[in-house]
Write a protein that holds these residues in place. Structure first.
Motif, short mmCIF file in Angstrom:
data_model
loop_
_atom_site.label_atom_id
_atom_site.label_comp_id
_atom_site.label_asym_id
_atom_site.label_seq_id
_atom_site.Cartn_x
_atom_site.Cartn_y
_atom_site.Cartn_z
N MET A 1 -5.80 10.53 -13.47
CA MET A 1 -5.75 9.09 -13.24
C MET A 1 -4.85 8.74 -12.05
SD MET A 1 -4.59 6.14 -15.96
CE MET A 1 -2.83 6.47 -15.76
N TYR A 2 -3.64 9.29 -12.03
CA TYR A 2 -2.71 8.94 -10.95
C TYR A 2 -3.13 9.57 -9.62
CZ TYR A 2 0.50 6.54 -14.07
OH TYR A 2 1.06 5.64 -14.95
N SER A 3 -3.80 10.71 -9.66
CA SER A 3 -4.36 11.27 -8.43
C SER A 3 -5.42 10.34 -7.85
CB SER A 3 -4.96 12.65 -8.71
OG SER A 3 -3.98 13.57 -9.13
N TYR A 4 -6.23 9.77 -8.73
CA TYR A 4 -7.25 8.81 -8.32
C TYR A 4 -6.61 7.55 -7.74
CZ TYR A 4 -10.93 5.28 -8.94
OH TYR A 4 -11.83 4.26 -8.76
N TYR A 5 -5.58 7.04 -8.42
CA TYR A 5 -4.88 5.85 -7.93
C TYR A 5 -4.26 6.10 -6.55
CZ TYR A 5 -5.15 3.74 -12.61
OH TYR A 5 -5.59 3.19 -13.78
N ALA A 6 -3.65 7.27 -6.38
CA ALA A 6 -3.01 7.59 -5.10
C ALA A 6 -4.04 7.66 -3.98
CB ALA A 6 -2.26 8.92 -5.21
N ALA A 7 -5.18 8.28 -4.27
CA ALA A 7 -6.23 8.39 -3.26
C ALA A 7 -6.79 7.01 -2.90
CB ALA A 7 -7.35 9.30 -3.77
N ARG A 8 -7.02 6.18 -3.89
CA ARG A 8 -7.53 4.83 -3.63
C ARG A 8 -6.51 4.00 -2.84
NH1 ARG A 8 -11.54 2.50 -6.75
NH2 ARG A 8 -11.12 0.71 -5.39
N ALA A 9 -5.25 4.10 -3.22
CA ALA A 9 -4.22 3.33 -2.52
C ALA A 9 -4.09 3.77 -1.07
CB ALA A 9 -2.87 3.49 -3.23
N ALA A 10 -4.36 5.06 -0.81
CA ALA A 10 -4.28 5.59 0.54
C ALA A 10 -5.51 5.23 1.38
CB ALA A 10 -4.11 7.10 0.50
N GLY A 11 -6.47 4.56 0.77
CA GLY A 11 -7.67 4.14 1.49
C GLY A 11 -8.77 5.17 1.52
N ARG B 1 0.82 -1.22 0.00
CA ARG B 1 0.00 0.00 0.00
C ARG B 1 0.85 1.26 0.00
NH1 ARG B 1 -5.34 1.22 3.53
NH2 ARG B 1 -6.11 -0.08 1.83
N LEU B 2 1.83 1.34 0.92
CA LEU B 2 2.64 2.55 0.99
C LEU B 2 3.44 2.78 -0.28
CD1 LEU B 2 3.62 4.99 2.53
CD2 LEU B 2 5.35 3.54 3.64
N PRO B 3 4.16 1.76 -0.81
CA PRO B 3 4.87 1.99 -2.07
C PRO B 3 3.94 2.43 -3.21
CG PRO B 3 5.64 -0.03 -1.04
CD PRO B 3 4.44 0.42 -0.25
N LEU B 4 2.73 1.87 -3.24
CA LEU B 4 1.79 2.24 -4.29
C LEU B 4 1.32 3.68 -4.14
CD1 LEU B 4 0.17 1.48 -6.77
CD2 LEU B 4 -1.58 0.48 -5.26
N VAL B 5 1.10 4.11 -2.90
CA VAL B 5 0.71 5.50 -2.67
C VAL B 5 1.82 6.44 -3.15
CG1 VAL B 5 0.26 7.25 -0.89
CG2 VAL B 5 -0.83 5.01 -0.73
N LEU B 6 3.05 6.14 -2.76
CA LEU B 6 4.17 7.00 -3.13
C LEU B 6 4.40 7.00 -4.64
CD1 LEU B 6 6.69 6.07 -0.29
CD2 LEU B 6 5.25 8.11 -0.46
N TRP B 7 4.28 5.82 -5.25
CA TRP B 7 4.45 5.70 -6.71
C TRP B 7 3.39 6.52 -7.45
CZ3 TRP B 7 7.78 3.83 -10.31
CH2 TRP B 7 7.28 3.58 -11.59
N SER B 8 2.15 6.31 -7.09
CA SER B 8 1.05 7.00 -7.77
C SER B 8 1.10 8.50 -7.51
CB SER B 8 -0.30 6.42 -7.31
OG SER B 8 -0.40 5.05 -7.62
#
Length: 267
Positions: A180-190, A63-70
């Protein structure tokens, strides 16, 4: 080639944008663009080999790596969209729609030249998106890996020739990726993101493909008049690419938002 005389509307370049050596960048790409095939082959091998490797193993959270990546890609795309968008608006307001498509100044303009090169280079690290899909054992769509490979190949293939239409192609992609990546980051952050936002992203992707086809058609039409630099083979690949994306994203929209909605109503 059309000239732009109105500099009052031109956004001010930052120091690193002004100092960027676009001639060296274009020369490097002319000499090395074919390496995109190597990256694509390596990517495909790692993706499908990775799926085979992960099959008997538990999925990873990441989760954390995905948040940072996105988040990093979202910030990059937002800045790129603002800088290239401001330059495209300048061209549209000072010289008109046709010039915004045909003029090659996007590749060497003081504001946009850095972001044009950053765009094409970013298509290589963006392949890393798929690592999260594989390691988290999510469903890997054909649209996902096909899109990554073809965008990388076409971007590197086209940048070296400074073909017409590049300003539109890159600016639209920056804008869509910002969402798109803003959406991914928000989703990954829960965070709970309203469903209409996901619908909006896919809708903008479809609109991007329609505009990509339109620009490709106009480049072909105006190329015949000698002021829209491109080649028939490039326009052909661009048209096939955007048409395939349009069909795939439209199908994704139908399967994800319309068909599921119909099933929910009948249950």
């Amino acid at each position: 080639m059309m000239e732009m005389n109105d500099t009052e509307l031109l956004p001010s370049p930052f120091g690193f944008e002004r100092r960027f050596d676009e001639r060296g960048a274009i020369r490097w790409m002319q000499e090395n663009w074919s390496k995109s095939f190597m990256f694509s082959a390596l990517y495909a091998a790692l993706v499908f080999g990775g799926q085979h490797y992960m099959k008997p193993r538990p999925k990873l959270n990441l989760r954390l790596p995905l948040v940072l990546w996105s988040l990093s890609l979202a910030i990059f795309s937002i800045i790129g969209a603002v800088r290239t968008g401001s330059y495209m608006i300048h061209i549209l307001r000072s010289s008109g729609f046709r010039c915004s498509i045909c003029d090659q100044s996007f590749y060497n303009g003081p504001v946009s030249k850095f972001w044009a090169y950053a765009f094409v280079l970013s298509k290589a690290p963006e392949l890393g998106d798929t690592a999260f899909v594989v390691l988290r054992k999510q469903k890997l769509l054909f649209l996902h890996w096909y899109h990554h490979i073809t965008v990388l190949l076409y971007s590197w293939y086209s940048y070296k020739d400074m073909v017409a239409g590049g300003g539109w192609f890159m600016t639209m992609n920056y804008g869509v990726h910002a969402l798109m990546y803003s959406y991914y980051a928000a989703r990954a952050a829960g965070l709970r993101v309203p469903r209409p936002f996901a619908v909006l992203i896919t809708s903008t992707q479809i609109a991007q493909m329609v505009m990509g086809l339109t620009v490709s058609g106009l480049v072909y039409r105006w190329m015949q008049q000698g002021d829209c630099p491109s080649r028939v083979d490039n326009i052909t690949w661009a048209t096939l690419m955007y048409l395939s994306y349009l069909l795939l994203f439209s199908n994704f929209f139908y399967q994800t938002y319309l068909r599921r909605a119909d099933k929910a109503k009948t249950q």
